[in-house]
Design a protein around this motif. Structure first.
Motif, PDB file in Angstrom:
ATOM      1  N   ARG A   1       0.837  -1.212   0.000  1.00  0.00           N
ATOM      2  CA  ARG A   1       0.000   0.000   0.000  1.00  0.00           C
ATOM      3  C   ARG A   1       0.870   1.259   0.000  1.00  0.00           C
ATOM      4  N   THR A   2       1.930   1.234   0.808  1.00  0.00           N
ATOM      5  CA  THR A   2       2.831   2.387   0.871  1.00  0.00           C
ATOM      6  C   THR A   2       3.519   2.612  -0.469  1.00  0.00           C
ATOM      7  N   ALA A   3       4.032   1.542  -1.066  1.00  0.00           N
ATOM      8  CA  ALA A   3       4.723   1.671  -2.350  1.00  0.00           C
ATOM      9  C   ALA A   3       3.770   2.157  -3.441  1.00  0.00           C
ATOM     10  N   THR A   4       2.536   1.671  -3.415  1.00  0.00           N
ATOM     11  CA  THR A   4       1.555   2.096  -4.421  1.00  0.00           C
ATOM     12  C   THR A   4       1.187   3.559  -4.230  1.00  0.00           C
ATOM     13  N   ARG A   5       1.040   3.987  -2.986  1.00  0.00           N
ATOM     14  CA  ARG A   5       0.753   5.406  -2.725  1.00  0.00           C
ATOM     15  C   ARG A   5       1.884   6.285  -3.239  1.00  0.00           C
ATOM     16  N   ASP A   6       3.119   5.874  -3.013  1.00  0.00           N
ATOM     17  CA  ASP A   6       4.259   6.652  -3.509  1.00  0.00           C
ATOM     18  C   ASP A   6       4.232   6.729  -5.036  1.00  0.00           C
ATOM     19  N   LEU A   7       3.895   5.627  -5.687  1.00  0.00           N
ATOM     20  CA  LEU A   7       3.804   5.607  -7.148  1.00  0.00           C
ATOM     21  C   LEU A   7       2.706   6.554  -7.624  1.00  0.00           C
ATOM     22  N   GLU A   8       1.564   6.532  -6.939  1.00  0.00           N
ATOM     23  CA  GLU A   8       0.453   7.416  -7.304  1.00  0.00           C
ATOM     24  C   GLU A   8       0.839   8.885  -7.129  1.00  0.00           C
TER      25      GLU A   8
END
Length: 213
Positions: free
Chosen positions: A195-202
């Motif tokens: 979730r953290t990595a996806t938020r950073d990507l977003e």
């Protein structure tokens, strides 16, 4: 004689739900709200998934019925809203209109687009103008499903490089399991980490959109 038309039994389900929800019906059904029913909607969805992957045809038929009940139940609850009521016919009419609008090559005589996904996205953009291609992705999706959805949106819009790699479902599954094994050994919650990595990507993608727009 029973009605032979496809969908006629749906009317029976609507009638049963109406009786359960009405005075003299089931006290438990009468007490339910959209919020209280959410847990059952999620549970039934996963039970359909399990029936597809591991169950019999009879299991799938039953679980699809349980999931359909949740839709009819929510529509019956919505019918009682004092400010903005709607019923199951409104729900059906909305999805029929959406399907016809999003399939102009079937219902409006248009030529089939070379890229059906791009055509679908273009129609959706006229329906719901959004500031970002990432808008509208449900935040409550499980981390892996959300990451897949985010990457798909970004790649279709040229905001992330697609990876060219040939792999079987089993190979991908083994790789994912290996990552979960590493996370477990390191004491890291893999869902939270993704979730953290996806938020950073977003966040990075939205910044690029703003810079380009």
């Amino acid at each position: 004689m029973s009605d032979p038309r496809p969908g006629s039994k749906l009317l029976d389900l609507v009638a049963v739900m109406d009786r359960l929800r009405s005075p003299g019906g089931c006290p438990w059904d009468a007490q339910q709200t959209h919020t209280s029913l959410l847990r059952y909607l999620v549970e039934e969805t996963y039970e359909v998934v399990d029936a597809v992957e591991n169950g019999t045809r009879a299991d799938l038929r039953e679980e699809l019925g349980d999931l359909l009940l949740q839709v009819v139940f929510h529509a019956r609850v919505a019918q009682e809203d004092p400010a903005e009521p709607f019923d199951v016919d409104d729900v059906a009419a909305t999805i029929v209109a959406k399907l016809e609008r999003r399939h102009p090559h079937v219902f409006a005589g248009e030529a089939v687009a070379e890229d059906l996904q791009a055509g679908w996205d273009a129609v959706k953009a006229t329906e719901k103008p959004r500031e970002s291609v990432l808008d509208g992705i449900p935040p409550g999706l499980p981390a892996l499903a959300r990451a897949d959805k985010v990457l798909g949106r970004l790649q279709r819009n040229g905001l992330d490089e697609p990876v060219s790699a040939q792999a079987t479902e089993r190979q991908i599954g083994d790789e994912l399991l290996a990552v979960v094994r590493r996370a477990h050994a390191a004491g890291v919650d893999p869902e939270a980490a993704l979730r953290t990595a996806t938020r950073d990507l977003e966040t990075a993608a939205r910044a690029r959109e703003r810079a380009a727009g």
